[in-house]
Design a protein around this motif. Structure first.
Motif, short mmCIF file in Angstrom:
data_model
loop_
_atom_site.label_atom_id
_atom_site.label_comp_id
_atom_site.label_asym_id
_atom_site.label_seq_id
_atom_site.Cartn_x
_atom_site.Cartn_y
_atom_site.Cartn_z
N GLU A 343 26.79 -5.35 22.21
CA GLU A 343 25.36 -5.09 22.01
C GLU A 343 24.50 -6.06 22.82
O GLU A 343 23.40 -5.71 23.28
N GLU A 344 25.01 -7.27 23.02
CA GLU A 344 24.27 -8.27 23.80
C GLU A 344 24.47 -8.11 25.31
O GLU A 344 23.85 -8.83 26.10
N GLY A 345 25.31 -7.16 25.69
CA GLY A 345 25.57 -6.94 27.11
C GLY A 345 26.49 -7.96 27.74
O GLY A 345 26.56 -8.08 28.97
N LYS A 346 27.24 -8.70 26.91
CA LYS A 346 28.12 -9.75 27.44
C LYS A 346 29.52 -9.25 27.75
O LYS A 346 30.29 -9.94 28.41
N ILE A 347 29.87 -8.08 27.24
CA ILE A 347 31.09 -7.40 27.67
C ILE A 347 30.75 -5.94 27.95
O ILE A 347 29.82 -5.38 27.35
#
Length: 384
Positions: A343-347
């Motif tokens: 959701e945070e765009g980190k994966i």
């Protein structure tokens, strides 16, 4: 080669999640059809395609603690479906299947809750909610026997399919079992596959130097974009020589899902106190005509290691077969981490787009595609 994320714990979840319910449904439900279509098998055989058949199945009544899901997307796990169809290892009970009592097919999926039992807290799970689930995903509807295997998600997207087993597996094996540390060097085989591409990202988040193997320029480009430090194309390069050049002091860790020659190369390049995390052994699965030859190329029985979840000490090295944490409670922490990072765009969760698979009729071909070694990311079928 695409990495199979067929894992023993996941397989057990699938078996437990598949039985039809008997009790009365909740009144807080969608309007349901009288019947739905599902891929089932009335007997075991040599392959998925040999045993899988589409049947019309009565809509089950929903028990007090159960949830009925309308399936939108299903994930493809070629090895797991192969062994399920053959009735081997964790699936030996499938040999008892009959036309009147078939076994259901499919693993993880994404869908919309269609009905909930009277004991289900609707503040947690309610009709219309999007969820990831495990069990009988090759079906228009799937009955979930326990909310413990459900993940509530913001929307039905195919990217969530990969997170449920493949992303969770990569996180649990690397962070819990492997205890990766910043500064370590790790080898990830089949790094562009369903679990492999997640593993690359979790290893980079841990601060590791990542060496990934793959079989094409397209896959290599994807891996570099995900942050993989060094990519070895096993079809064009000498993997052993390249690992020796890139990690002359050896590997701190390896996440290995290919088996055969690749497993032996990983073992040969571990540091004195290195650890190998087995996630599969796809080159030795029955679909490969050279499986027997591949099995002869390493000094560890990969299937025995995997299905018996063995931990082997090889001198001071530790070899983890089917490297799920022995403490399954530890996996619970990984759920929030996987969903949160996404959701945070980190994966990123990659969905293979070489071919599009739609409907139950396409599942057999999707499994063949997953086992072909051409895929990038997770193979997903749009069920409806």
């Amino acid at each position: 080669m695409a990495m199979h994320r067929l894992l023993f714990l996941s397989c057990l979840w699938i078996q437990l999640a598949s039985a039809p319910g008997l009790a009365s449904p909740s009144t807080n439900n969608m309007v349901l059809p009288q019947a739905y279509r599902a891929l089932v098998a009335e007997t075991t055989g040599n392959s998925f395609s040999e045993v899988a058949t589409i049947k019309s199945v009565p809509i089950p009544t929903v028990g007090d603690d159960e949830i009925l899901i309308r399936v939108r997307y299903a994930g493809i796990n070629g090895g797991c479906e192969t062994f399920r169809a053959r009735g081997e290892y964790a699936f030996q009970g499938n040999a008892k299947a009959t036309a009147d009592d078939p076994f259901q097919l499919g693993a993880e999926g994404v869908g919309i809750i269609a009905a909930v039992g009277s004991n289900v807290d609707i503040n947690d799970y309610n009709v219309g909610d999007a969820v990831c689930f495990v069990g009988s995903a090759f079906s228009e509807y799937s009955l979930c026997k326990s909310t413990a295997t459900l993940w509530k998600i913001p929307e039905c997207k195919p990217e969530y399919v990969g997170l449920r087993i493949s992303g969770l597996t990569a996180c649990a094996m690397l962070e819990k079992t492997g205890q990766l540390q910043s500064g370590e060097t790790i080898l990830i085989t089949a790094a562009a596959g369903g679990a492999g591409h997640f593993a690359v990202q979790f290893a980079k988040l841990a601060g590791c130097t990542v060496i990934g193997t793959c079989g094409s320029k397209e896959k290599a480009d994807v891996l570099r974009a995900l942050g993989c430090d060094h990519v070895i194309n096993y079809k064009k390069e000498d993997v052993a020589a390249e690992i020796g050049r890139l990690a002359p002091d050896g590997l701190d860790a390896a996440l290995e899902g290919v088996g055969g020659t690749m497993l032996q190369i990983a073992l040969d390049h571990l540091k004195k106190k290195g650890r190998l995390l087995q996630i599969g052994y796809i080159s030795e699965y029955p679909h490969n005509p050279d499986a027997e030859e591949e099995s002869s190329k390493n000094d560890i029985d990969a299937s025995d290691l995997f299905w018996n979840s063995k931990t082997i000490q090889r001198g001071e090295q530790t070899i983890y077969g089917n490297a799920w944490p022995k403490d399954y409670g530890a996996v619970a922490d990984c759920k929030g981490r996987v969903l949160g990072l996404f959701e945070e765009g980190k994966i990123k969760s990659l969905v293979d787009d070489e071919e599009e698979f739609v409907g139950l009729e396409s599942v057999t071909e999707a499994i063949r595609h997953m086992l072909s070694g051409r895929t990038i990311g997770k193979v997903v079928v749009r069920i409806q």
